[in-house]
Design a protein around this motif. Structure first.
Motif, PDB file in Angstrom:
ATOM      1  N   GLY A  26       0.799  -1.230   0.000  1.00 54.54           N
ATOM      2  CA  GLY A  26       0.000   0.000   0.000  1.00 54.54           C
ATOM      3  C   GLY A  26       0.824   1.268   0.000  1.00 54.54           C
ATOM      4  N   THR A  27       1.913   1.246  -0.749  1.00 54.95           N
ATOM      5  CA  THR A  27       2.783   2.429  -0.745  1.00 54.95           C
ATOM      6  C   THR A  27       2.170   3.602  -1.504  1.00 54.95           C
ATOM      7  N   CYS A  28       1.364   3.301  -2.545  1.00 56.91           N
ATOM      8  CA  CYS A  28       0.857   4.407  -3.379  1.00 56.91           C
ATOM      9  C   CYS A  28       0.007   5.389  -2.581  1.00 56.91           C
ATOM     10  N   LEU A  31       2.054   7.464   0.008  1.00 54.74           N
ATOM     11  CA  LEU A  31       2.798   8.614  -0.473  1.00 54.74           C
ATOM     12  C   LEU A  31       1.860   9.717  -0.944  1.00 54.74           C
ATOM     13  N   ALA A  32       0.740   9.311  -1.561  1.00 51.25           N
ATOM     14  CA  ALA A  32      -0.070  10.303  -2.257  1.00 51.25           C
ATOM     15  C   ALA A  32      -0.892  11.183  -1.329  1.00 51.25           C
ATOM     16  N   LEU A 106      -9.177   4.016  -5.675  1.00 50.79           N
ATOM     17  CA  LEU A 106      -7.982   3.177  -5.827  1.00 50.79           C
ATOM     18  C   LEU A 106      -7.712   2.305  -4.612  1.00 50.79           C
ATOM     19  N   VAL A 108      -9.342  -0.082  -3.986  1.00 51.91           N
ATOM     20  CA  VAL A 108      -9.567  -1.425  -4.550  1.00 51.91           C
ATOM     21  C   VAL A 108      -8.248  -2.131  -4.820  1.00 51.91           C
ATOM     22  N   VAL A 109      -7.304  -1.408  -5.407  1.00 52.89           N
ATOM     23  CA  VAL A 109      -6.048  -2.049  -5.776  1.00 52.89           C
ATOM     24  C   VAL A 109      -4.957  -1.791  -4.736  1.00 52.89           C
ATOM     25  N   CYS A 111      -2.628  -2.846  -2.185  1.00 52.79           N
ATOM     26  CA  CYS A 111      -2.182  -4.234  -1.981  1.00 52.79           C
ATOM     27  C   CYS A 111      -2.336  -4.693  -0.534  1.00 52.79           C
ATOM     28  N   LEU A 114      -5.831  -6.720  -0.552  1.00 55.51           N
ATOM     29  CA  LEU A 114      -5.733  -8.001  -1.250  1.00 55.51           C
ATOM     30  C   LEU A 114      -4.682  -8.892  -0.569  1.00 55.51           C
ATOM     31  N   ASN A 227       7.813  -6.524  -1.143  1.00 53.38           N
ATOM     32  CA  ASN A 227       7.064  -5.965  -2.263  1.00 53.38           C
ATOM     33  C   ASN A 227       7.080  -6.896  -3.463  1.00 53.38           C
ATOM     34  N   ALA A 228       6.111  -6.699  -4.348  1.00 52.46           N
ATOM     35  CA  ALA A 228       6.066  -7.537  -5.546  1.00 52.46           C
ATOM     36  C   ALA A 228       5.575  -6.726  -6.719  1.00 52.46           C
TER      37      ALA A 228
END
Lengths: 228, 207
Positions: A26-28, A31-32, A106, A108-109, A111, A114, A227-228
């Motif tokens: 869940g880095t996005c 940061l955002a 976002l 939803v995606v 990580c 999931l 991470n992947a």
């Protein structure tokens, strides 16, 4: 299972398995949205809600969902709850909806959600999964708020500006002036490079905190492999 | 002519100014995970660009002609709230189809992209670009150009950063900074350099 291990599931997400700093998931959104601490709270709460609900539903359905199509099934469940959050936020906290923008759908995606569905909820009972979701969500929220606070205080000199939209009792232009207005703020902290920089420093701090007392070598690998 | 200028302006803005990775923080997971080697970085970015354009081509008409509130005005149905679910399912189906298609007809490309394809479903750049296109009110052609620009921007960021990263990995760092933390600090510097492009596109393609 004893109460002790239930507590451990809950607190695991705070530091030892902190989703952002230790598992690097869940880095996005991290940061955002963290240019302001209050956005961090909003994002953290929204993600926590989705995390708990989707963990419960996925764990309850774990014996019904066929193994081959589990990922699409998980995503559909998660997307359903994200839509619920989106509608709630739009209806009750429109300012937060504007501040989070595209990062709200976002989730939803993200990580974390999931990832926890795959790593935890698909293998454990409903209660444990709910606790795991709550713990991870709190860990995520704490990280966002800490990061948002650092960036906001250095970048704009205030703290918790915009909290008024979350808690109407505080008034619309609530903000705590930390650095006096006569000093120019370090604006770069609120833009993209500041985000990467503070995140790097925080992650180093978490590695230092968790690996120091035990002096174990495992921690560096855990960060690298997350991470992947 | 004006149209072409506008399209060019969108394209280069997406690459240089609004770079998804370095300015908008989308797709950070693959950015950190796959940028260790140049060839895997290029493979991942090409797969992402391809899926991005395809996903935009599929979601734009579906939103505009089926889900959008404007289209449903006057009738009793309003399916706008299904946007997130429908989009993520379209992307998942698209990625699956693409995987099967490549496996059968272009095995060489399938082998090259193989590992990265399934990861793309949960790559937030794809869902991000499809939603942002609609938020910005782009028409179909503009959306496709924007998606292509976003993909190329992702490629540029990945390739540049894989070079930066090779240097960083040989550097001596404090123990707790080893691995990702120092990589993030390096990303901060890369992102800082992209801030220098601010305004350049508006100045060149003044529409």
């Amino acid at each position: 299972m004893s109460n002790n291990s239930k507590l451990k599931i809950l607190t695991n997400g705070f530091l030892n398995e902190n989703p952002v700093l230790r598992l690097v998931l869940g880095t996005c959104p991290t940061l955002a949205v963290t240019s302001m601490a209050s956005n961090g709270i909003g994002m953290g709460l929204a993600a926590t809600f989705v995390l708990i609900c989707s963990n419960i539903v996925i764990s309850a359905l774990r014996k019904i969902i066929p193994d081959q199509v589990r990922i699409p099934c998980y995503i559909t469940v998660i997307a359903g709850f994200v839509s619920v959050v989106q509608m709630l936020v739009k209806a009750y906290v429109p300012d937060l909806d504007k501040a989070l923008g595209v990062y709200l759908p976002l989730i939803v995606v993200n990580c974390i959600i999931l990832g926890r569905a795959e790593m935890f909820a698909s293998k454990n009972g409903v209660v444990d999964s709910a606790l795991d979701g709550l713990g991870m969500g709190i860990g995520f929220t704490i990280t966002l708020v800490v990061m948002g606070s650092i960036r906001e205080i250095l970048g704009s000199g205030t703290w918790m500006a915009g909290l008024g939209s979350l808690i109407p009792a505080l008034g619309a232009d609530f903000a705590i002036q930390v650095i006096p207005e006569s000093i120019d703020p370090f604006t770069i902290m609120t833009s993209a490079p500041g985000g990467f920089f503070v995140f790097g420093i925080l992650m180093a701090g978490a590695t230092w905190l968790t690996s120091r007392p035990k002096k174990s070598e495992k921690s560096a690998e855990a960060v690298e492999g997350g991470n992947a | 002519m004006e149209m072409a200028l506008k399209l060019a302006s969108i394209f280069f803005t997406m690459i240089l100014v609004d770079n998804y990775v370095l300015a908008k923080f989308l797709g950070i997971c693959p950015f950190l995970g796959v940028s260790k080697k140049l060839d895997s970085a290029v493979g991942m970015s090409l797969a992402v660009t391809f899926v991005m354009v395809m996903a935009t081509a599929a979601t734009w008409p579906i939103y505009t002609f089926v889900l959008s509130p404007a289209y449903a005005a006057g009738t009793s149905r309003d399916l706008g709230y299904l946007q997130t679910i429908v989009f993520i399912l379209i992307i998942a189906i698209l990625v699956q189809l693409l995987e099967n298609f490549l496996k059968k007809f272009v095995p060489a490309l399938y082998k090259a992209l193989g590992v990265y394809l399934p990861l793309i479903t949960t790559n937030c750049t794809i869902l991000g670009v499809t939603i942002l296109n609609l938020d910005n009110g782009y028409n179909f052609v503009e959306s496709i150009v924007c998606a292509a620009g976003a993909g190329i921007g992702f490629l540029v960021a990945m390739v540049l950063f894989s070079g930066v990263r090779r240097r960083v990995e040989q550097a001596i760092t404090p123990k707790c900074f080893e691995g990702l933390p120092i990589t993030l600090v390096a990303a901060a510097v890369t992102s800082l350099s992209f801030m220098g492009f601010g305004g350049i596109v508006d100045a060149i393609f003044k529409v």
